[in-house]
Design an enzyme around this catalytic site. Sequence first.
Site, short mmCIF file in Angstrom:
data_model
loop_
_atom_site.label_atom_id
_atom_site.label_comp_id
_atom_site.label_asym_id
_atom_site.label_seq_id
_atom_site.Cartn_x
_atom_site.Cartn_y
_atom_site.Cartn_z
CG HIS A 1 6.34 -3.15 -5.65
ND1 HIS A 1 6.89 -4.41 -5.45
CD2 HIS A 1 5.66 -2.85 -4.52
CE1 HIS A 1 6.54 -4.84 -4.26
NE2 HIS A 1 5.80 -3.93 -3.67
CD GLU B 1 4.94 3.07 -1.15
OE1 GLU B 1 5.27 3.92 -2.02
OE2 GLU B 1 5.77 2.44 -0.48
#
Length: 360
Positions: A250, A305
């Site tokens: 991320h 995700e």
Amino acid sequence: MTLHQTTAGLDGVTAAMTALSHVDGEGGELIIAGSRVAQLAAETDFEGAAARLLSAAGKETDAGELRAKLGEARVRAFARLDKILPATEGLALGAGFRAAIAAIDKEEGLDDEVALLGAMPVLAAALARSAEGLAPVAPDASLGQAADMLRMMRGAVASDAEAAALDAYLVTVSDHGMNASTFAARVVASTQADLFMAVTAGYCALSGPLHGGAPAPVLDMLEAIGKADNIATWIDAALARGERLMGFGHRIYKVRDPRADVLKRSVGTLGSEGMDLGLAAEVEGYAREALARAKPGRRLDTNVEFYTAILLGALNIPREAFTPVFAVGRTAGWVAHALEQQRTGRLLRPASVYTGPMPA
């Protein structure tokens, strides 16, 4: 000519003061309207989270009243589908959703943020059904936002567990600091354009694969792996080819994304129908170990995700609808940020450094 100091990607540049959310990338913490994300998802539904965000933005909102208003807004949005859907013909679902958002307009008697929040699940469900050759299903104003969206997508009432899981997802993604789509929405709002323009800009930014367009490939990866015996071989080969493992790493979080655990718990309430949750857990574990070996010094942990894909897949939401469904939740943050920007900010107009030729 003096060159100003620049920051690639605007990393670390403060663009606004906000009371809406705080992301601590080093500590792995997300605070939304004063609550940690896990606490918020456990104690309230989407309407509650949206009400807190709107209140934090300076527009005091009661969750119960918002629930009723959103029911009415969904009904009114559905009544306008015959004027909106023609603009989406011939477009892929994600692009059609963009066109549909652009067609949303003011509704007499509804605040703009309510009209937008109510229209989003109606558009997402109608376009998902249209992609399968099915007619839209009218909303039920008595239901909450999550339960009604599932109902409109399926044409059948969702179970309480399914509605609660989707509620947790919508709360979890409702806001996330100064992400790309939120910044885009704030830039547009800073011009004093209306909320409809700001939210359209937000969705356009969200649709890119580096922001909100990546969850579906997680399911592609799990399907390609297929069974536990293939995990190590598949992941090692992907990393050797220099491929990115979807659902890991991320831009902000240097540790595990706190939203991943919220969604993992929600997935656990749904059972394993349509998804081998044991395989997913094994893939997650091996991928984290393999990334640590392959990229020492880079902390690439599970992000939102990974379990977003598994959760939405378990709810039988079509993959092409993943980004529009993300937008249903994130619209709460977009409208709150737009309102906050208009109330407290000024025109966002950063400087740039010219690198082209100078005239003689």
